[in-house]
Write an enzyme that holds these catalytic residues in place. Sequence first.
Site, PDB file in Angstrom:
ATOM      1  N   ASP A 154       0.835  -1.196   0.000  1.00 25.68           N
ATOM      2  CA  ASP A 154       0.000   0.000   0.000  1.00 25.68           C
ATOM      3  C   ASP A 154       0.867   1.241   0.000  1.00 25.68           C
ATOM      4  O   ASP A 154       2.022   1.196  -0.440  1.00 25.68           O
ATOM      5  CB  ASP A 154      -0.932  -0.032   1.233  1.00 25.68           C
ATOM      6  CG  ASP A 154      -2.275   0.602   0.986  1.00 25.68           C
ATOM      7  OD1 ASP A 154      -2.327   1.838   0.902  1.00 25.68           O
ATOM      8  OD2 ASP A 154      -3.275  -0.132   0.881  1.00 25.68           O
ATOM      9  N   HIS A 204      -3.356   6.024   4.019  1.00 26.87           N
ATOM     10  CA  HIS A 204      -4.179   4.912   3.544  1.00 26.87           C
ATOM     11  C   HIS A 204      -3.628   3.569   4.032  1.00 26.87           C
ATOM     12  O   HIS A 204      -4.355   2.739   4.592  1.00 26.87           O
ATOM     13  CB  HIS A 204      -4.233   4.954   2.012  1.00 26.87           C
ATOM     14  CG  HIS A 204      -5.175   3.990   1.390  1.00 26.87           C
ATOM     15  ND1 HIS A 204      -4.830   2.685   1.105  1.00 26.87           N
ATOM     16  CD2 HIS A 204      -6.458   4.135   0.970  1.00 26.87           C
ATOM     17  CE1 HIS A 204      -5.858   2.079   0.531  1.00 26.87           C
ATOM     18  NE2 HIS A 204      -6.862   2.932   0.443  1.00 26.87           N
ATOM     19  N   SER A 403     -11.227  -0.668  -0.028  1.00 27.93           N
ATOM     20  CA  SER A 403      -9.885  -0.665   0.570  1.00 27.93           C
ATOM     21  C   SER A 403      -9.920  -1.056   2.038  1.00 27.93           C
ATOM     22  O   SER A 403      -8.947  -1.580   2.576  1.00 27.93           O
ATOM     23  CB  SER A 403      -9.254   0.726   0.447  1.00 27.93           C
ATOM     24  OG  SER A 403      -8.879   1.000  -0.864  1.00 27.93           O
TER      25      SER A 403
END
Length: 822
Positions: A154, A204, A403
């Site tokens: 990620d 994220h 996600s």
Amino acid sequence: MRKILCALLTMTLLLSISLSSNYFVKASSQVILDDQLQEVLFTESGPFEVIVTFNATGAPTNNQMQLLKDLGIKIGTTMKSLPMAGIVATKAQIEKLTESDEVFSIYLNKRLEYVNDISTAVTGVDKLRTDDQFRKQNGGLPVTGKGVGIVVNDSGVDGTHKDIEYGRNLVQNVLGTTNLSSITGIVPVSYTEGVINTDTNSGHGTHVAGTVGGTGAMSAGKHEGVAPGADLIGYGSGGALLVLDSLGGFDYAITHQEEYNIRIITNSWGSSGDFDPYDPVNIASKAAFDRGIVVLFAAGNEGPGENTHNPYAKAPWVISVAAGEKSGKLADFSSRGTKGVGGTFTLNGQEWTWEDRPTITAPGVDIISTKTVSPLTLLSADVDAAMIETAYLPYYTVMSGTSMATPHVAGIVALLLEANPLLSPSDVKELLQKTATNMPGYESWEVGAGYVNAYAAVDKAFSNRPYGETVNLYENFNSEVESETTQQDFSIDYNPVTLVSDNAHVFTVTEGLSSLVAKVNGEGILSQTGNSINLVLVAPDGTEYSSGISLLFPLYYDRTVSVNNPMPGTWKAELRGLRGEEINPTDGIALPEVVNGTLKFSRVSGYTGLDDIEGHEASEAIKMAVSERLLDGYQNGTFKPDQQLKRIELAKYLVMGAEIRQYLPENTTLLDVESHNVAYAEAVTARGAAFKDIRQVFDGVMKAKEDGTFASEDSVTRTELAYSLVQALGLQEEATSFSGVLTVQYGEERVVIKDADQIPTELKGYVQLALDLNILNAYFEITQGTYELTPTVYATFAPSQTVTRGDFAVAISRYYHAFLTQ
């Protein structure tokens, strides 16, 4: 999220304070008003739903109750042990309350949102961690993913966060350096290991890592990840992710697999376009698969349209994860596949078959997880403040998307691999699908096999019990219905003091519609309190179809009306308020509000396997229920709408279309059930059966007989059906707390049920809710004497009347609409 915890009914903030203390005696004469109430008092005209806390040690005293009456307050409810009352009051009444020495504080009846510990509860992770049998099978320790290496491919991971601390559960943190513009010549891929924080511009990846395996250290375990015992390996490529960056993550995972026992790589990123098995990302994921690494991809956030599925998630060797709401529905934004699309291809001499659909669905809406300071997390500051306790705000943030759903499943995979390290990636994918929970109203191209069930999955990993017999994905159905649905939005500026005709929306129903469904949201003050409005559809001939005003209106804001085979012509959707003695013997009225709604028009274009339903009163409901996979016909092509519904048929249809979790004990106690029906009977009678029973603590949605048998061939009464459908909505607490007179909405009045004495006391609340939610109907009789000026309306429920298959089709179609709005 429409279902909330209402402070009026579930005030738990003060449970830690001893009720025998005199805590609520204030030190000064000034009454406390919360900030939100002060704001609405300044900006709104009222009336307002508020919670009054009195100066007392137990329930409100007679003097305090008299205070409310003297002020003209006529709608409210009081607590039994806490010195509190929830009331509807005007601004002037609230001002008078602030002058009383009896009052300690007044707070707005505001919405309390669910938080992320709900995610692990709803998927069964919390349940499996405390399961004694699982601990015994796991060497005496809870199943936490211990020792399983998971690569988080990620934006990076902030290893300074105590929940994912570098050197502890974050065993390695890698900064990828694949920026071609910075490279001279052709050199091996390089990366920097041991970087404490690789997530400096996004946040994220840190959020993803916390969902996978955060320890919850900064929230006393409340926001713990799914697999806190797993070993996390962060591979960060920064905020801007290119294909080469992603390939570096796969490369690192394969290269260092033995060093860190890497068994999983989770990828919450993707692209658009068609599936290409030879795309380098798909080649890389296949290489990881060949090494025994389970590869997960987010399905994408381009929904709700068809053909929006992340192409990297389509590879048959990966697990594609769709995003679900914690209520059991599919998130609108979650990408869908394409119905009937797929194919075969050959790679390295092996033939593969792929389908354009997700594999599984997992929680992906309003997910709370670990936070690092970045522009992305700063954007969610307002949402964070509303959903996260103040003490935890520096450490956690809220995000939504596939996600967020993908790392949840990655954590569950780690639990499976701890339970059975010999599982291959194909085994894991099949196991997740075979233990999934059916999601009513969705097809596999939208949700895959259904909602992930971690408890059943770990159970199967330990025991290899024959889960999967009840999963719709693997079923061959006898009946098929093709239908099309269109939607119209509308709004009504509701004002309770104007004429009904002013609180209406006019619309047209065309010839040949099979069903009409209208829904509005009566959200109330600041979209937090609920509004006691009644949605009524008026047909061209004057026939009215009412949503009724549920006694739970502060909890559930939606009002839904469904009409099968609606008459063509001009219709009206009217809003009417609560009046008279409909909830309490007080005069009440709904609140002014701009109410938004939708109209859905469905048309059946064709069907098979229902040869005997034409002309039957329930035919349109049967078609609708079959099209949504809520029930099925028989192998001989009939439905038999007038045949009595059997208990085993009810069990099958509940598991098929009411979102009931699978459950298979080691040894069944229902010895009278045929072997091919055991999975259904065990599922519906198990504790925590209903998906909407978030904590999985309520009774089953059906009950075994007193002698321990299931009695598969027995018929089902209307009272039993009320219990099953209301229990399936997760409303056990509301149903069992009911103690009033059984009534039903008729026009603008509540009519007492005459035969309520024939209903067992413990089931009256279920009947009340079934009536209020319009799942089941009452039977009305109107009488008028020769000299009586007005008629008298009587209502009965017929509690012992048996249910036909046609009756059930109508009820389950109404249940379906109630399910979608809870």
